[in-house]
Design a protein around this motif. Structure first.
Motif, mmCIF file in Angstrom:
data_model
loop_
_atom_site.group_PDB
_atom_site.id
_atom_site.type_symbol
_atom_site.label_atom_id
_atom_site.label_comp_id
_atom_site.label_asym_id
_atom_site.label_seq_id
_atom_site.Cartn_x
_atom_site.Cartn_y
_atom_site.Cartn_z
ATOM 1 N N MET A 1 0.846 -1.164 0.000
ATOM 2 C CA MET A 1 0.000 0.000 0.000
ATOM 3 C C MET A 1 0.894 1.232 0.000
ATOM 4 O O MET A 1 1.951 1.257 0.617
ATOM 5 C CB MET A 1 -0.903 0.006 1.232
ATOM 6 C CG MET A 1 -1.680 1.275 1.347
ATOM 7 S SD MET A 1 -2.947 1.380 2.633
ATOM 8 C CE MET A 1 -2.265 0.604 4.034
ATOM 9 N N LYS A 2 0.453 2.259 -0.706
ATOM 10 C CA LYS A 2 1.202 3.494 -0.785
ATOM 11 C C LYS A 2 0.316 4.629 -0.296
ATOM 12 O O LYS A 2 -0.836 4.738 -0.711
ATOM 13 C CB LYS A 2 1.631 3.748 -2.230
ATOM 14 C CG LYS A 2 2.446 4.976 -2.416
ATOM 15 C CD LYS A 2 2.885 5.068 -3.865
ATOM 16 C CE LYS A 2 3.791 6.246 -4.071
ATOM 17 N NZ LYS A 2 4.258 6.326 -5.454
ATOM 18 N N VAL A 3 0.837 5.449 0.596
ATOM 19 C CA VAL A 3 0.107 6.593 1.124
ATOM 20 C C VAL A 3 0.918 7.840 0.822
ATOM 21 O O VAL A 3 2.111 7.892 1.096
ATOM 22 C CB VAL A 3 -0.110 6.468 2.649
ATOM 23 C CG1 VAL A 3 -0.789 7.696 3.197
ATOM 24 C CG2 VAL A 3 -0.904 5.217 2.976
ATOM 25 N N THR A 4 0.266 8.838 0.251
ATOM 26 C CA THR A 4 0.929 10.097 -0.053
ATOM 27 C C THR A 4 0.319 11.181 0.814
ATOM 28 O O THR A 4 -0.898 11.343 0.852
ATOM 29 C CB THR A 4 0.749 10.474 -1.535
ATOM 30 O OG1 THR A 4 1.266 9.423 -2.341
ATOM 31 C CG2 THR A 4 1.444 11.778 -1.860
ATOM 32 N N ILE A 5 1.182 11.900 1.509
ATOM 33 C CA ILE A 5 0.730 12.999 2.356
ATOM 34 C C ILE A 5 1.425 14.259 1.857
ATOM 35 O O ILE A 5 2.653 14.304 1.761
ATOM 36 C CB ILE A 5 1.085 12.764 3.838
ATOM 37 C CG1 ILE A 5 0.420 11.486 4.328
ATOM 38 C CG2 ILE A 5 0.668 13.965 4.679
ATOM 39 C CD1 ILE A 5 0.841 11.074 5.719
ATOM 40 N N GLU A 6 0.636 15.270 1.523
ATOM 41 C CA GLU A 6 1.209 16.528 1.058
ATOM 42 C C GLU A 6 1.124 17.555 2.182
ATOM 43 O O GLU A 6 0.088 17.719 2.800
ATOM 44 C CB GLU A 6 0.452 17.036 -0.164
ATOM 45 C CG GLU A 6 0.616 16.140 -1.369
ATOM 46 C CD GLU A 6 -0.083 16.677 -2.593
ATOM 47 O OE1 GLU A 6 -0.470 17.870 -2.592
ATOM 48 O OE2 GLU A 6 -0.243 15.909 -3.541
ATOM 49 N N LEU A 29 8.099 0.766 8.266
ATOM 50 C CA LEU A 29 7.677 1.272 6.970
ATOM 51 C C LEU A 29 8.846 1.838 6.182
ATOM 52 O O LEU A 29 9.840 2.269 6.746
ATOM 53 C CB LEU A 29 6.646 2.394 7.153
ATOM 54 C CG LEU A 29 5.401 2.054 7.953
ATOM 55 C CD1 LEU A 29 4.574 3.314 8.137
ATOM 56 C CD2 LEU A 29 4.588 1.004 7.251
ATOM 57 N N VAL A 31 9.714 4.950 4.324
ATOM 58 C CA VAL A 31 9.211 6.317 4.232
ATOM 59 C C VAL A 31 10.140 7.119 3.347
ATOM 60 O O VAL A 31 11.356 7.120 3.539
ATOM 61 C CB VAL A 31 9.119 6.965 5.638
ATOM 62 C CG1 VAL A 31 8.689 8.408 5.523
ATOM 63 C CG2 VAL A 31 8.174 6.179 6.513
#
Length: 77
Positions: A1-6, A29, A31
């Motif tokens: 799973m990939k999570v992008t936080i801006e 993870l 990061v």
């Protein structure tokens, strides 16, 4: 799973990274932090292209929005 936080603020990014370290998320993870300062280059379209050639391409095979969705999604609707 990939999570992008801006994040808009570098300080907020540092706070988030520190929180991840303190809660041992970084041990489990992968990061990656990167600066998103560069925006994608916008290229202008070719104004010499004549779009009128496309007019009427579906005249012999009319399409409906429902039909397009069914073709695209099949039984997943």
């Amino acid at each position: 799973m990939k999570v992008t936080i801006e994040v808009d603020d570098q300080d907020k990014l540092e706070t988030l990274m520190e929180w991840l370290r303190e809660n041992k998320f970084l041990d489990e993870l992968s990061v990656k932090a990167s600066r998103g300062d560069s925006r994608p280059e916008i290229t202008k379209g070719d104004k010499s292209t004549d779009p009128t050639a496309l007019f009427g391409i579906w005249k012999d095979n009319p399409r409906t929005l429902e039909g397009i969705r069914k073709d695209a999604w099949g039984d997943r609707l």
